[in-house]
Design a protein around this motif. Structure first.
Motif, mmCIF file in Angstrom:
data_model
loop_
_atom_site.group_PDB
_atom_site.id
_atom_site.type_symbol
_atom_site.label_atom_id
_atom_site.label_comp_id
_atom_site.label_asym_id
_atom_site.label_seq_id
_atom_site.Cartn_x
_atom_site.Cartn_y
_atom_site.Cartn_z
ATOM 1 N N PRO A 1 0.810 -1.234 0.000
ATOM 2 C CA PRO A 1 0.000 0.000 0.000
ATOM 3 C C PRO A 1 0.841 1.280 0.000
ATOM 4 C CG PRO A 1 -0.894 -1.588 1.551
ATOM 5 C CD PRO A 1 0.412 -2.156 1.071
ATOM 6 N N ALA A 2 2.059 1.231 0.522
ATOM 7 C CA ALA A 2 2.908 2.428 0.547
ATOM 8 C C ALA A 2 3.287 2.842 -0.868
ATOM 9 C CB ALA A 2 4.165 2.162 1.375
ATOM 10 N N SER A 3 3.474 1.846 -1.717
ATOM 11 C CA SER A 3 3.848 2.117 -3.099
ATOM 12 C C SER A 3 2.671 2.712 -3.870
ATOM 13 C CB SER A 3 4.320 0.814 -3.746
ATOM 14 O OG SER A 3 4.695 1.021 -5.071
ATOM 15 N N GLN A 4 1.472 2.232 -3.541
ATOM 16 C CA GLN A 4 0.285 2.676 -4.286
ATOM 17 C C GLN A 4 -0.023 4.159 -4.080
ATOM 18 O OE1 GLN A 4 -2.349 -0.299 -2.775
ATOM 19 N NE2 GLN A 4 -1.329 -1.906 -3.963
ATOM 20 N N VAL A 5 0.390 4.719 -2.944
ATOM 21 C CA VAL A 5 0.070 6.133 -2.703
ATOM 22 C C VAL A 5 1.297 7.027 -2.867
ATOM 23 C CG1 VAL A 5 -1.870 5.635 -1.186
ATOM 24 C CG2 VAL A 5 0.427 5.894 -0.212
ATOM 25 N N GLY A 6 2.372 6.515 -3.448
ATOM 26 C CA GLY A 6 3.516 7.371 -3.761
ATOM 27 C C GLY A 6 4.447 7.654 -2.598
ATOM 28 N N LEU A 7 4.323 6.899 -1.515
ATOM 29 C CA LEU A 7 5.262 7.099 -0.409
ATOM 30 C C LEU A 7 6.628 6.507 -0.750
ATOM 31 C CD1 LEU A 7 2.944 6.348 2.642
ATOM 32 C CD2 LEU A 7 4.018 8.535 2.084
ATOM 33 N N VAL A 8 6.621 5.471 -1.594
ATOM 34 C CA VAL A 8 7.878 4.845 -2.028
ATOM 35 C C VAL A 8 7.805 4.612 -3.534
ATOM 36 C CG1 VAL A 8 8.203 3.719 0.207
ATOM 37 C CG2 VAL A 8 7.054 2.475 -1.634
ATOM 38 N N PRO A 9 8.958 4.556 -4.204
ATOM 39 C CA PRO A 9 8.947 4.408 -5.667
ATOM 40 C C PRO A 9 8.468 3.037 -6.114
ATOM 41 C CG PRO A 9 11.203 4.413 -4.811
ATOM 42 C CD PRO A 9 10.312 4.696 -3.647
ATOM 43 N N ASP A 10 8.010 2.985 -7.349
ATOM 44 C CA ASP A 10 7.521 1.736 -7.932
ATOM 45 C C ASP A 10 8.674 0.743 -8.093
ATOM 46 O OD1 ASP A 10 5.503 0.156 -9.541
ATOM 47 O OD2 ASP A 10 7.116 0.429 -11.020
ATOM 48 N N ALA A 11 8.493 -0.463 -7.546
ATOM 49 C CA ALA A 11 9.583 -1.445 -7.516
ATOM 50 C C ALA A 11 9.999 -1.896 -8.920
ATOM 51 C CB ALA A 11 9.164 -2.656 -6.674
ATOM 52 N N GLY A 12 9.037 -2.032 -9.811
ATOM 53 C CA GLY A 12 9.341 -2.479 -11.166
ATOM 54 C C GLY A 12 10.229 -1.479 -11.900
ATOM 55 N N ARG A 13 9.928 -0.196 -11.697
ATOM 56 C CA ARG A 13 10.743 0.840 -12.361
ATOM 57 C C ARG A 13 12.160 0.858 -11.795
ATOM 58 N NH1 ARG A 13 7.562 5.587 -11.998
ATOM 59 N NH2 ARG A 13 9.493 6.721 -11.691
ATOM 60 N N LEU A 14 12.266 0.705 -10.466
ATOM 61 C CA LEU A 14 13.593 0.661 -9.837
ATOM 62 C C LEU A 14 14.404 -0.498 -10.408
ATOM 63 C CD1 LEU A 14 13.038 1.312 -6.020
ATOM 64 C CD2 LEU A 14 13.599 2.940 -7.838
ATOM 65 N N ARG A 15 13.741 -1.632 -10.511
ATOM 66 C CA ARG A 15 14.456 -2.821 -10.977
ATOM 67 C C ARG A 15 14.950 -2.629 -12.409
ATOM 68 N NH1 ARG A 15 12.254 -9.065 -11.454
ATOM 69 N NH2 ARG A 15 13.875 -9.663 -12.941
ATOM 70 N N GLN A 16 14.128 -1.988 -13.224
ATOM 71 C CA GLN A 16 14.535 -1.752 -14.613
ATOM 72 C C GLN A 16 15.753 -0.822 -14.671
ATOM 73 O OE1 GLN A 16 13.212 -3.520 -17.160
ATOM 74 N NE2 GLN A 16 15.064 -2.698 -18.128
ATOM 75 N N ARG A 17 15.718 0.241 -13.883
ATOM 76 C CA ARG A 17 16.847 1.191 -13.872
ATOM 77 C C ARG A 17 18.107 0.500 -13.382
ATOM 78 N NH1 ARG A 17 16.821 6.190 -10.935
ATOM 79 N NH2 ARG A 17 18.781 6.170 -12.044
#
Lengths: 254, 188
Positions: free
Chosen positions: A185-201
């Motif tokens: 839920p923390a990711s869904q409201v923008g408190l933490v970055p999207d994990a998939g995007r981090l992994r791609q970077r």
């Protein structure tokens, strides 16, 4: 506490546990590194990661309204393996120098992209902490990347060891971005970055370095995606050592 | 390199504590190359705060001279004024317990000439240098100013590296003080 903030506390716990366990693994090199200067350098990195763990444990304590120092000590020294949220990558035994350097490098890039993402966290203390830790991570990256390149481009033996390290680590590395369901839920409201995007970077960047080092990225290897609740058999032994002094005298003052 | 010599090359390390004081020799590190030497220097010598810059120089690039003034002569002076010059950095130690401190630069055709020039133009008559070092400026690898934050900044936030950070220290003092009192009482 609201659901997103509760989830944020879980997210922070996972970050802290990754840092703590890797720090402990790194610290096992103290006194055993190939040369004195590297012994000091890697011990420094281990200390830095422990400092990062302390930062995240403190933020978790504040989110939960606990007293930071006592709470952090309790989390580190009195939790059993099944309550840790670290990813298997950081639990693996050290192997040789190439293995430890490459693991640290893969972790450093993961931490770098995560900290960049957390700079815009909606939770201000986390954004501030990310800004504070970034310069340190830049130094780690500089050091471990230099080793990956030198060993990869070095002698047949150093290259062989680095390749073996990569073959052993590659399936575990994406676990760095695994989210415990309680943290989602923390990711869904923008408190933490999207994990998939981090992994791609992360993947884009580490592949460039691995190619430059002349290493072959393993293909068709299924990532280990058991989440953050299933641990390797190595974690329990690590914690036994990590916690032995504190458990011998739980009420001692330090 | 001989079979017995498995050490990496040695680099002398010079550290600047603040931007308004000169670089000073703090010791040496071994490293496979200059870039790693700079990183090792950071880890070995910048554990405590107060560092504005680092230089590393391959030890073999430094010409050392102490005692009497060398005279220009031999092969190096042949050809006279036609020899091309380059910049040399000069470091000088002023007392036996001191370290080599950066003094300035000279332009010279060779290290020997650089030493002579340094001693004649950069010495302090009130506190003459006792050991002089010169090295070609091109042999110096310097930390980048824009990397200062990641190289030297983190040490400032790490009070836990100082022994005074831990209560164990003050607790130990208290225990020792109590022992002394008990011993004094017992002997009275």
């Amino acid at each position: 506490m609201s659901e997103p903030l509760e989830a944020l506390a879980e997210y922070v716990l996972a970050m802290a546990d990754d840092e703590l366990i890797l720090s402990h693994r790194d610290s096992e090199w103290t006194g055993h590194a190939p040369i004195l200067e590297e012994d000091i350098a890697f011990t420094n990195i281990a200390l830095d990661e422990m400092g990062h763990a302390a930062v995240w444990y403190t933020i978790r304590a504040e989110l939960l309204g606990a007293e930071p120092e006592a709470y952090s000590d309790r989390l580190v020294f009195q939790r059993s393996a099944e309550d840790y949220r670290c990813t298997p990558l950081v639990e693996l035994p050290n192997g040789d120098w190439a293995f430890s350097m490459l693991r640290q490098y893969l972790f450093d890039i993961g931490e770098k992209v995560r900290l960049e993402g957390l700079l815009s966290s909606g939770h201000t203390p986390i954004a501030h902490a990310a800004a504070k830790l970034r310069p340190e991570e830049a130094y780690h990256e500089r050091h471990t990347r230099a080793w990956v390149l030198r060993l990869g481009q070095g002698t047949p033996e150093s290259r062989g060891r680095m390749q073996a390290a990569l073959d052993g680590l590659w399936s575990f590395a994406p676990g760095l971005f695994a989210l415990d369901p309680s943290a989602e839920p923390a990711s869904q409201v923008g408190l933490v970055p999207d994990a998939g995007r981090l992994r791609q970077r992360w993947e884009d960047e580490v592949k460039m370095t691995l190619n430059e080092a002349g290493l072959t990225i393993p293909e068709g290897v299924a990532p280990v995606t058991d989440g953050r609740r299933k641990h390797t058999e190595h974690l329990a032994g690590l914690l036994t050592e990590l916690q032995s002094v504190a458990r011998a005298d739980p009420i001692a003052a330090w | 390199m001989t079979v017995d010599d498995t050490q990496w090359p040695r680099f002398q390390v010079f550290k600047q504590d603040r931007l308004d004081v000169p670089f000073e020799n703090v010791g040496s590190v071994h490293a496979p190359d200059a870039e790693m030497a700079l990183q090792n220097a950071r880890d070995v010598f910048v554990r405590r705060p107060d560092c504005a810059g680092l230089w590393v120089v391959p030890a073999e690039a430094i010409l050392e001279e102490s005692g009497r003034v060398p005279t220009a002569g031999g092969e190096e002076s042949q050809g006279g004024g036609t020899a091309s010059t380059e910049a040399f950095l000069v470091f000088v130690k002023q007392d036996q317990s001191g370290t080599h401190i950066y003094r300035g630069q000279v332009e010279a055709p060779s290290p020997t000439h650089a030493l002579i020039l340094a001693r004649s133009s950069l010495d302090d008559p009130d506190r003459p240098g006792i050991v002089w070092w010169v090295c070609p400026a091109r042999a110096v690898v310097r930390s980048e100013p824009d990397e200062a934050e990641s190289m030297f900044g983190p040490a400032r936030g790490k009070l836990y590296r100082q022994p005074g950070y831990y209560r164990a220290d003050s607790m130990m003092r208290a225990i020792k003080a109590r022992r002394r009192r008990e011993q004094d009482e017992a002997s009275e």
